[in-house]
Write a protein that holds these residues in place. Structure first.
Motif, PDB file in Angstrom:
ATOM      1  N   ALA A   9      -3.880 -26.947  -1.120  1.00  0.00           N
ATOM      2  CA  ALA A   9      -4.409 -28.286  -0.594  1.00  0.00           C
ATOM      3  C   ALA A   9      -5.010 -29.170  -1.621  1.00  0.00           C
ATOM      4  CB  ALA A   9      -5.555 -27.691   0.458  1.00  0.00           C
ATOM      5  N   ASP A  10      -5.381 -28.615  -2.817  1.00  0.00           N
ATOM      6  CA  ASP A  10      -5.740 -29.684  -3.896  1.00  0.00           C
ATOM      7  C   ASP A  10      -4.516 -30.155  -4.764  1.00  0.00           C
ATOM      8  OD1 ASP A  10      -6.060 -27.095  -4.451  1.00  0.00           O
ATOM      9  OD2 ASP A  10      -8.076 -27.021  -5.123  1.00  0.00           O
ATOM     10  N   LEU A  11      -3.610 -29.838  -4.510  1.00  0.00           N
ATOM     11  CA  LEU A  11      -2.527 -30.308  -5.434  1.00  0.00           C
ATOM     12  C   LEU A  11      -2.136 -31.683  -4.684  1.00  0.00           C
ATOM     13  CD1 LEU A  11      -0.211 -27.254  -5.802  1.00  0.00           C
ATOM     14  CD2 LEU A  11      -1.694 -28.384  -7.467  1.00  0.00           C
ATOM     15  N   GLY A  12      -1.736 -32.618  -5.804  1.00  0.00           N
ATOM     16  CA  GLY A  12      -1.303 -33.965  -5.514  1.00  0.00           C
ATOM     17  C   GLY A  12       0.104 -34.009  -5.054  1.00  0.00           C
ATOM     18  N   PRO A  13       0.594 -35.138  -4.865  1.00  0.00           N
ATOM     19  CA  PRO A  13       2.040 -35.364  -4.469  1.00  0.00           C
ATOM     20  C   PRO A  13       3.184 -34.746  -5.316  1.00  0.00           C
ATOM     21  CG  PRO A  13       1.125 -37.545  -4.823  1.00  0.00           C
ATOM     22  CD  PRO A  13      -0.021 -36.601  -4.972  1.00  0.00           C
ATOM     23  N   GLU A  14       4.075 -34.460  -4.886  1.00  0.00           N
ATOM     24  CA  GLU A  14       5.284 -34.032  -5.564  1.00  0.00           C
ATOM     25  C   GLU A  14       5.989 -35.254  -6.033  1.00  0.00           C
ATOM     26  OE1 GLU A  14       6.913 -31.113  -6.587  1.00  0.00           O
ATOM     27  OE2 GLU A  14       4.941 -30.122  -6.017  1.00  0.00           O
ATOM     28  N   PRO A  15       6.243 -35.698  -7.504  1.00  0.00           N
ATOM     29  CA  PRO A  15       6.467 -36.709  -8.015  1.00  0.00           C
ATOM     30  C   PRO A  15       8.166 -37.252  -7.826  1.00  0.00           C
ATOM     31  CG  PRO A  15       6.160 -35.330  -9.801  1.00  0.00           C
ATOM     32  CD  PRO A  15       5.606 -34.552  -8.587  1.00  0.00           C
ATOM     33  N   LEU A  16       8.917 -36.041  -7.329  1.00  0.00           N
ATOM     34  CA  LEU A  16      10.168 -36.326  -7.056  1.00  0.00           C
ATOM     35  C   LEU A  16      10.653 -36.508  -5.649  1.00  0.00           C
ATOM     36  CD1 LEU A  16      12.077 -34.099  -9.796  1.00  0.00           C
ATOM     37  CD2 LEU A  16      11.888 -36.485  -9.894  1.00  0.00           C
ATOM     38  N   GLU A  17       9.611 -36.305  -4.744  1.00  0.00           N
ATOM     39  CA  GLU A  17       9.917 -36.332  -3.394  1.00  0.00           C
ATOM     40  C   GLU A  17       9.817 -37.697  -2.762  1.00  0.00           C
ATOM     41  OE1 GLU A  17       7.340 -33.798  -0.931  1.00  0.00           O
ATOM     42  OE2 GLU A  17       8.615 -32.112  -1.721  1.00  0.00           O
ATOM     43  N   ARG A  18      10.642 -38.279  -1.677  1.00  0.00           N
ATOM     44  CA  ARG A  18      10.571 -39.486  -1.266  1.00  0.00           C
ATOM     45  C   ARG A  18       9.246 -40.152  -1.274  1.00  0.00           C
ATOM     46  NH1 ARG A  18      15.868 -39.810   0.059  1.00  0.00           N
ATOM     47  NH2 ARG A  18      16.281 -37.741   0.958  1.00  0.00           N
ATOM     48  N   GLY A  19       8.169 -39.478  -0.799  1.00  0.00           N
ATOM     49  CA  GLY A  19       6.851 -40.222  -0.345  1.00  0.00           C
ATOM     50  C   GLY A  19       6.129 -40.599  -1.740  1.00  0.00           C
ATOM     51  N   PHE A  20       6.701 -40.302  -2.726  1.00  0.00           N
ATOM     52  CA  PHE A  20       6.194 -40.820  -4.220  1.00  0.00           C
ATOM     53  C   PHE A  20       6.633 -42.061  -4.315  1.00  0.00           C
ATOM     54  CE2 PHE A  20       5.584 -40.488  -8.710  1.00  0.00           C
ATOM     55  CZ  PHE A  20       3.967 -40.502  -8.827  1.00  0.00           C
ATOM     56  N   THR A  21       6.073 -43.227  -4.002  1.00  0.00           N
ATOM     57  CA  THR A  21       6.535 -44.389  -4.215  1.00  0.00           C
ATOM     58  C   THR A  21       5.690 -45.186  -5.303  1.00  0.00           C
ATOM     59  OG1 THR A  21       4.743 -45.248  -2.407  1.00  0.00           O
ATOM     60  CG2 THR A  21       7.383 -44.530  -1.783  1.00  0.00           C
ATOM     61  N   PRO A  22       6.177 -46.191  -5.956  1.00  0.00           N
ATOM     62  CA  PRO A  22       5.499 -47.199  -6.823  1.00  0.00           C
ATOM     63  C   PRO A  22       3.905 -47.369  -6.092  1.00  0.00           C
ATOM     64  CG  PRO A  22       7.662 -47.947  -6.934  1.00  0.00           C
ATOM     65  CD  PRO A  22       7.552 -46.887  -5.825  1.00  0.00           C
ATOM     66  N   ALA A  23       4.076 -47.650  -4.852  1.00  0.00           N
ATOM     67  CA  ALA A  23       2.836 -48.065  -4.250  1.00  0.00           C
ATOM     68  C   ALA A  23       1.798 -46.869  -4.168  1.00  0.00           C
ATOM     69  CB  ALA A  23       3.183 -48.661  -2.627  1.00  0.00           C
ATOM     70  N   LYS A  24       2.309 -45.584  -3.903  1.00  0.00           N
ATOM     71  CA  LYS A  24       1.602 -44.591  -3.824  1.00  0.00           C
ATOM     72  C   LYS A  24       0.723 -44.259  -5.177  1.00  0.00           C
ATOM     73  CE  LYS A  24       0.898 -40.045  -1.894  1.00  0.00           C
ATOM     74  NZ  LYS A  24       0.917 -39.498  -0.683  1.00  0.00           N
ATOM     75  N   LEU A  25       1.696 -44.406  -6.347  1.00  0.00           N
ATOM     76  CA  LEU A  25       1.209 -44.168  -7.633  1.00  0.00           C
ATOM     77  C   LEU A  25       0.211 -45.043  -7.859  1.00  0.00           C
ATOM     78  CD1 LEU A  25       1.360 -42.772 -10.471  1.00  0.00           C
ATOM     79  CD2 LEU A  25       3.364 -44.416 -11.180  1.00  0.00           C
ATOM     80  N   GLY A  26       0.497 -46.315  -7.663  1.00  0.00           N
ATOM     81  CA  GLY A  26      -0.662 -47.592  -7.950  1.00  0.00           C
ATOM     82  C   GLY A  26      -2.061 -46.944  -7.406  1.00  0.00           C
ATOM     83  N   HIS A  27      -1.888 -46.647  -6.119  1.00  0.00           N
ATOM     84  CA  HIS A  27      -3.172 -46.367  -5.502  1.00  0.00           C
ATOM     85  C   HIS A  27      -3.815 -45.259  -6.147  1.00  0.00           C
ATOM     86  CE1 HIS A  27      -5.961 -45.987  -1.943  1.00  0.00           C
ATOM     87  NE2 HIS A  27      -5.471 -44.805  -1.976  1.00  0.00           N
ATOM     88  N   LEU A  28      -3.126 -44.152  -6.370  1.00  0.00           N
ATOM     89  CA  LEU A  28      -3.844 -43.080  -7.312  1.00  0.00           C
ATOM     90  C   LEU A  28      -4.242 -43.538  -8.408  1.00  0.00           C
ATOM     91  CD1 LEU A  28      -0.934 -40.411  -6.718  1.00  0.00           C
ATOM     92  CD2 LEU A  28      -3.047 -40.493  -5.857  1.00  0.00           C
ATOM     93  N   LEU A  29      -3.678 -44.310  -9.382  1.00  0.00           N
ATOM     94  CA  LEU A  29      -4.204 -44.672 -10.424  1.00  0.00           C
ATOM     95  C   LEU A  29      -5.347 -45.776 -10.294  1.00  0.00           C
ATOM     96  CD1 LEU A  29      -0.691 -45.902 -12.031  1.00  0.00           C
ATOM     97  CD2 LEU A  29      -2.325 -43.923 -12.702  1.00  0.00           C
TER      98      LEU A  29
END
Length: 271
Positions: A127-147
């Motif tokens: 549960a406390d793992l972040g998103p998989e960077p190679l999966e479709r849902g890992f978009t630039p917007a998602k990364l930007g939000h995390l950062l």
DNA sequence: TGAATTGTTATCGT
DNA sequence: AACGATAACAATTC
């Protein structure tokens, strides 16, 4: 040391030999590293059939035919090996699985940092793992939000498995170099171009490393050839492959860190 | 001999 | 209180 590409390689390699097999015995000579307990894990998995072998972050996931899961984390020095008939057992065997076709899988780990965990609830265990960077849902917007949610130095943030799953020291250094970003930049200081480049860099380096079957590192992980393609990691003093400036070794968040001081000069990037 | 190695967690400080 | 930085820890190799 095994990071996402190495674990992915191990999973892909072992999958054909494991899926469909039934576990007939499980032993550990290092019960401390088996959770919840060695007897509980043995009771739960012996007699079960392996229905799938997958990866989540740096965990190897054995899915079993009753819905239970066995998670193996290699940490620094863990390896999976197959016992070979007639040959002496490899060093540092910590656990063994006997399969219904006579194969024996070995968990070897010189430093004993590896972990074996049985769970009935994979979602809860991860549960406390972040998103998989190679999966479709890992978009630039998602990364930007995390950062931008955090105000941390870029490198420790990328290493944090609860932010992004699967990056370790090698590929974090490589991704930051590819993106032209210094590891100590604050995560909320990146502009859109920086974020897009970092997103691309993370995915590029992971995909390349998987194609190369990971990075072979002395006695810890054999088999891959990504070490030939590394641009900064382990190259202190050698010329940057892009600009010729000597690569510099730093210590950031207690981790050996490698950068090109010219190519990774901060936030202001051309383009 | 001790420095280096890494992911995770506990602890300290702001 | 929540977050970020730092220390500690596991145990071995070279």
């Amino acid at each position: 040391m095994p990071e996402l590409p190495e674990v992915e390689t191990i999973v892909r390699t072992c999958r054909p030999r494991l899926v469909g097999r039934r576990i007939v015995a499980f032993h550990s000579r290092w019960r401390k590293n088996v959770a919840p307990t060695l007897p509980a894990a043995r009771r739960a998995i012996v007699g079960r059939r392996i229905t799938a072998l997958t990866r989540r972050a740096k965990f190897i996931v054995f899915r079993l035919d009753d819905g239970g899961c066995l998670l193996v984390h290699l940490r620094m020095s863990g390896r999976l090996e197959w016992a070979k008939n007639g040959l002496p057992e490899p060093r540092h065997v910590r656990a063994t699985w006997d399969l219904d076709d006579g194969q024996r899988l070995l968990f070897c780990d010189a430093r004993k940092f590896g972990r074996i965990l049985y769970t009935r609830d994979l979602a809860a265990a991860t549960a406390d793992l972040g998103p998989e960077p190679l999966e479709r849902g890992f978009t630039p917007a998602k990364l930007g939000h995390l950062l931008q949610q955090r105000r941390r130095q870029l490198k420790p943030l990328l290493l944090d498995q609860s932010v992004i799953a699967g990056l370790g020291n090698i590929y974090t250094d490589e991704a930051l170099f590819l993106a032209g970003l210094h590891p100590t930049i604050r995560s909320d200081a990146l502009n859109e171009t920086n974020i897009r480049r970092l997103h691309q860099a993370i995915r590029d380096v992971l995909r390349l490393a998987i194609r190369q079957h990971g990075t072979s590192l002395d006695w810890i992980y054999p088999g891959g050839w990504m070490q030939e393609r590394l641009l900064v990691y382990g190259r202190a003093g050698e010329p940057c492959r892009r600009c010729g400036t000597p690569i510099v070794a730093l210590r950031i968040a207690q981790r050996g860190t490698h950068i090109c001081p010219r190519c990774q000069n901060g936030v202001a990037q051309r383009g």
